[in-house]
Write an enzyme that holds these catalytic residues in place. Structure first.
Site, PDB file in Angstrom:
ATOM      1  N   ASP A   1      -2.945   0.589   8.010  1.00  6.39           N
ATOM      2  CA  ASP A   1      -1.722   1.390   7.813  1.00  6.39           C
ATOM      3  C   ASP A   1      -0.611   1.022   8.800  1.00  6.39           C
ATOM      4  OD1 ASP A   1      -3.131   2.766   5.842  1.00  6.39           O
ATOM      5  OD2 ASP A   1      -3.814   4.301   7.239  1.00  6.39           O
TER       6      ASP A   1
ATOM      7  N   ASN B   1       0.853  -1.195   0.000  1.00  6.45           N
ATOM      8  CA  ASN B   1       0.000   0.000   0.000  1.00  6.45           C
ATOM      9  C   ASN B   1       0.882   1.235   0.000  1.00  6.45           C
ATOM     10  OD1 ASN B   1      -2.445   1.506   0.181  1.00  6.45           O
ATOM     11  ND2 ASN B   1      -2.086   1.808   2.375  1.00  6.45           N
TER      12      ASN B   1
HETATM   13  C1  GRF Z   1      -2.791   8.522  -2.657  1.00  5.96           C
HETATM   14  O1  GRF Z   1      -2.533   9.767  -2.068  1.00  5.96           O
HETATM   15  C2  GRF Z   1      -2.378   7.408  -1.736  1.00  5.96           C
HETATM   16  O2  GRF Z   1      -1.367   7.765  -0.856  1.00  5.96           O
HETATM   17  C3  GRF Z   1      -3.639   7.135  -0.967  1.00  5.96           C
HETATM   18  O3  GRF Z   1      -4.685   7.351  -1.886  1.00  5.96           O
HETATM   19  C4  GRF Z   1      -4.263   8.285  -2.865  1.00  5.96           C
HETATM   20  C5  GRF Z   1      -4.555   7.693  -4.201  1.00  5.96           C
HETATM   21  O4  GRF Z   1      -4.380   8.606  -5.255  1.00  5.96           O
HETATM   22  N1  GRF Z   1      -3.619   5.796  -0.442  1.00  5.96           N
HETATM   23  P1  GRF Z   1      -4.533   8.124  -6.755  1.00  5.96           P
HETATM   24  O5  GRF Z   1      -5.914   7.473  -6.890  1.00  5.96           O
HETATM   25  O6  GRF Z   1      -3.437   7.152  -7.046  1.00  5.96           O
HETATM   26  O7  GRF Z   1      -4.432   9.372  -7.580  1.00  5.96           O
END
Ligand code: GRF
Length: 215
Positions: free
Chosen positions: A148, A110
């Site tokens: 997380d 993640n």
């Molecule tokens: C990112 O900021 C990531 O850290 C979080 O969700 C967001 C996803 O952004 N888990 P995207 O959909 O890849 O633009």
């Protein structure tokens, strides 16, 4: 050359991290192939990105299932048919249950918009600003059943400037995420990074603290 890393990418929204991974693969900077892009939201913009690049997409709407376990079971079954080396969560807004996580132990990654273990959960940018923190960042970690909370693989930090808004931090964070996630996958593809039993090895040495990657 080793076999390409087989990935399944799970998204819920914009999919800019998915795009960064696609771009790295297409630029021959990452030896990987995306076997499927899976979304729990049929409106996710990332699905369009995937389709544009000829990738296989699959929607599994969590609202069609009575509870999380049923949703997880269907997702698990589908992923087992794909058998990816890694399941890449990229803005996937569902919590995965312990059984699912166990079924794919050491194989779920993640990306999170903070320097974990600080600022788990949502609204990280506003919380950083509210605290007056001067450093912020992003983390790629192994997924465990706790939100997380899995072992942190690598992090990129960036400065919080005076007058920054949450939107400024989100934009800066995204820019570094788009470098960090493909880089971690590159290390996994070339076996610089290996994961075994929840332990992360970098250059065959047990990783004692997250890799600091400052592109
Ligand atoms: C990112 O900021 C990531 O850290 C979080 O969700 C967001 C996803 O952004 N888990 P995207 O959909 O890849 O633009």
């Amino acid at each position: 050359m080793t076999a390409p890393l087989r990935l399944a990418v799970l998204i819920s929204g914009n999919g800019s991290n998915l795009q960064a991974i696609i771009d790295a693969i297409e630029a021959n900077e990452l030896n990987a192939e995306i076997k499927a892009v899976i979304s729990n939201n049929n409106q996710a913009h990332g699905l369009l990105r995937a389709t544009r690049h000829g990738l296989h997409t699959w929607v599994i709407d969590h609202r069609d299932y009575a509870d999380r376990k049923q949703f997880d079971d269907v997702l698990q079954h589908y992923l087992q048919t794909i058998d990816p080396d890694f399941i890449v969560l990229a803005g996937f807004m569902r919590i995965l249950g312990a059984r699912f996580v166990e079924a794919f132990a050491d194989r779920i990654l993640n990306i999170h918009p903070s320097l974990l273990p600080a600022y788990k959960g949502l609204n990280t940018h506003q919380r950083v600003l509210d605290d007056g923190a001067t450093e912020h960042g992003v983390s790629v970690h192994l997924v465990t059943a706790e939100l997380d909370d899995g072992p942190i693989i690598a992090q990129t930090s960036y400065a919080v400037e005076r007058g920054d808004t949450a939107e400024d931090l989100a934009a800066r964070g995204h820019r570094v995420e788009h470098r960090l996630y493909p880089q971690v996958l590159r290390w996994l593809a070339d076996k610089t990074l290996t994961i075994d039993g929840g332990r992360i090895y970098h250059d065959q040495a047990l990783l004692e603290s997250p890799i600091r990657y400052q592109p």
